[in-house]
Design a protein around this motif. Structure first.
Motif, mmCIF file in Angstrom:
data_model
loop_
_atom_site.group_PDB
_atom_site.id
_atom_site.type_symbol
_atom_site.label_atom_id
_atom_site.label_comp_id
_atom_site.label_asym_id
_atom_site.label_seq_id
_atom_site.Cartn_x
_atom_site.Cartn_y
_atom_site.Cartn_z
ATOM 1 N N ALA A 14 0.837 -1.203 0.000
ATOM 2 C CA ALA A 14 0.000 0.000 0.000
ATOM 3 C C ALA A 14 0.869 1.250 0.000
ATOM 4 O O ALA A 14 1.721 1.409 0.878
ATOM 5 C CB ALA A 14 -0.903 0.008 1.228
ATOM 6 N N TYR A 115 -2.347 4.243 -6.379
ATOM 7 C CA TYR A 115 -3.097 3.004 -6.169
ATOM 8 C C TYR A 115 -3.590 2.401 -7.487
ATOM 9 O O TYR A 115 -4.092 1.296 -7.495
ATOM 10 C CB TYR A 115 -4.286 3.252 -5.231
ATOM 11 C CG TYR A 115 -3.912 3.233 -3.771
ATOM 12 C CD1 TYR A 115 -4.256 2.161 -2.959
ATOM 13 C CD2 TYR A 115 -3.194 4.275 -3.198
ATOM 14 C CE1 TYR A 115 -3.914 2.125 -1.623
ATOM 15 C CE2 TYR A 115 -2.845 4.258 -1.852
ATOM 16 C CZ TYR A 115 -3.201 3.183 -1.080
ATOM 17 O OH TYR A 115 -2.846 3.155 0.246
ATOM 18 N N PHE A 124 -9.565 -1.729 -2.056
ATOM 19 C CA PHE A 124 -8.206 -2.227 -1.880
ATOM 20 C C PHE A 124 -8.097 -2.768 -0.453
ATOM 21 O O PHE A 124 -8.046 -1.995 0.506
ATOM 22 C CB PHE A 124 -7.180 -1.108 -2.080
ATOM 23 C CG PHE A 124 -7.096 -0.599 -3.497
ATOM 24 C CD1 PHE A 124 -6.078 -1.031 -4.337
ATOM 25 C CD2 PHE A 124 -8.024 0.301 -3.989
ATOM 26 C CE1 PHE A 124 -5.994 -0.566 -5.646
ATOM 27 C CE2 PHE A 124 -7.952 0.764 -5.298
ATOM 28 C CZ PHE A 124 -6.936 0.332 -6.126
#
Length: 184
Positions: A14, A115, A124
């Motif tokens: 992430a 992202y 996500f």
């Protein structure tokens, strides 16, 4: 026009961020991260796909928080071309929807690009090590909410992540309106 994100890139880390929220605070990824995982959701105020299931997004977000998953929603749409997605309107919607998690503004769209967000809603789901384990749909709803008894794909996948650290290998991508990118 409907957009479909790519399938889950298992283990992808992430990207960090620092974004203002409708509650007046600024949040980073570490502020959002939960002890059992993290869910970052790209939504917006006007998308019919989001509006059809916002009550389910709120329900699942709340239920996942109870399991130790940190949750945040991000709006990255260009508010110049889509004024309904302005930060002021986000504040109104966050209250109207009763969001139990932060609603963040990605004004320069850098987080959405990091992202590789494709649509609203785009989910996500990360494990406790912030490794991607779910990039699928909320449930089988599309532009209209499906029946109340639909399988809760997002919830079940993230529950599995809290128990095993791994998401399901079979995932059905989300579908929604494309992110409204700013002109280059």
């Amino acid at each position: 026009m409907a957009a479909v994100p790519p399938v889950c890139d298992f283990g992808w880390k992430a990207p960090d961020f620092s974004l203002p929220a409708t509650d007046g605070k600024t949040y980073s990824l570490s502020d959002i991260a939960g002890p059992k995982g993290t869910l970052v959701i790209f939504i917006c105020n006007h998308c019919p796909y989001v509006l059809a299931v916002i009550d389910r997004i709120v329900r699942d977000g709340r239920d996942l928080q109870e399991l130790g998953i940190g949750v945040a929603a991000i709006c990255a749409n260009d508010a110049t071309s889509h004024p309904a997605d302005s930060f002021d309107n986000m504040k109104v919607k966050a209250e109207e929807w009763g969001l139990p998690f932060p609603y963040l503004r990605d004004e320069d769209q850098s987080v959405a690009r990091a992202y590789d967000a494709a649509c609203t809603p785009d989910f996500f789901g990360f494990n406790s090590d912030l490794e991607l384990q779910y990039r699928g749909r909320l449930d089988a709803s599309r532009r209209e909410a499906g029946p109340d008894d639909l399988r809760r794909d997002l919830y079940e996948a993230m529950k599995q992540v809290t128990e095993t650290g791994l998401g399901p290998r079979e995932q059905v991508p989300s579908m929604g309106c494309s992110i409204k990118w700013k002109a280059a």
